[in-house]
Design an enzyme around this catalytic site. Sequence first.
Site, mmCIF file in Angstrom:
data_model
loop_
_atom_site.group_PDB
_atom_site.id
_atom_site.type_symbol
_atom_site.label_atom_id
_atom_site.label_comp_id
_atom_site.label_asym_id
_atom_site.label_seq_id
_atom_site.Cartn_x
_atom_site.Cartn_y
_atom_site.Cartn_z
ATOM 1 C CB ALA A 43 45.927 32.909 47.416
ATOM 2 N N GLY A 51 41.868 35.024 45.277
ATOM 3 C CA GLY A 51 41.422 34.934 46.666
ATOM 4 C C GLY A 51 40.843 36.244 47.179
ATOM 5 C CD GLU A 68 38.663 32.164 45.226
ATOM 6 O OE1 GLU A 68 39.857 32.480 45.386
ATOM 7 O OE2 GLU A 68 38.305 31.017 44.927
ATOM 8 C CD GLU A 107 41.900 32.210 41.146
ATOM 9 O OE1 GLU A 107 41.241 32.562 40.143
ATOM 10 O OE2 GLU A 107 41.543 32.455 42.312
#
Length: 257
Positions: free
Chosen positions: A65, A108, A111, A131
């Site tokens: 992300a 992300g 993911e 993270e």
Amino acid sequence: EQYQNIVVEHRGRVGLVTLNRPEALNALNTALMNELVDAVTAMDTDPDVGAVVITGSAKAFAAGADIKEMSSNSYMEMYAADWFRRWEDLTRLRIPVVAAVSGFALGGGCELAMMADFIIAGDNAKFGQPEINLGVIPGMGGSQRLTRAVGKAKAMDMVLTGRFMDAEEAERSGLVSRVVPAAEVIDEALKAAEVIASKSKPAAMVAKEVVNAAFEMGLAQGVVFERRVFHSLFATEDQKEGMAAFSEKRQPEFKHR
Ligand code: HXC
């Protein structure tokens, strides 16, 4: 299709979406998310598309992300926007999706790859949920999908330490379906998607649906669901054609309906 953060191509019956923010290693900001979801949602209902490939660059599928976009957000801003919610739309696609991962698939990015139906990895791929190093945790399904993919031991190891998993370990652990030389990863994924797109589309769509049901249903319920869906395919033209072609010792010509 005027996109700033992705490149969309059609290769025969395969839709190819390439994440394209090279300056940020394809960090997944809101603009990229909206473009990607819009593009694949359009493909999902396009009768000329039978499968989708999502890929990144040679160096990075996606490095996570976008940390810079969200770093100064308050709790209330994250909650009110339900940050990352729209990514879930990718898990509700009905046509098969293959992720072609070269280089980093972190946070992300990992993911997103796990939202695909399966992952084909280059031998340079690095998967991780780092993270924890940022003082947060996975937020796009990583704690759930990674655990289902590789089991508790490796998921805990990766989520708690933030260490990366290379392609070989990822294949051994069940996170990816195939590892190929890095330079061939897009071709291999396109070939797999072409094979899928050449099959009966209703059969491929429900095949995906019933496999995914294995993650939501108990065994007895899932087996009944599969059998009911199996029966339903006898309403398709493609079932008649597929079985006729077998008897007549020829290749089937699926109408994808
Ligand atoms: C924003 C990012 C980014 C990210 C890289 N960049 N990852 N920008 N968000 N996730 C930017 C860098 O700031 C840099 O921009 C440019 O991309 C190139 O990255 P470098 O770090 O210079 O490259 P390199 O040294 O080769 O290192 C590659 C890397 C590293 C190991 C992948 O970039 C990295 O650790 N990235 C973050 C990985 C990560 O923590 N991902 C999880 C994100 S959080 P400039 O402008 O400086 O050149 C996440 C969780 C979601 O996904 C849920 C909860 C938050």
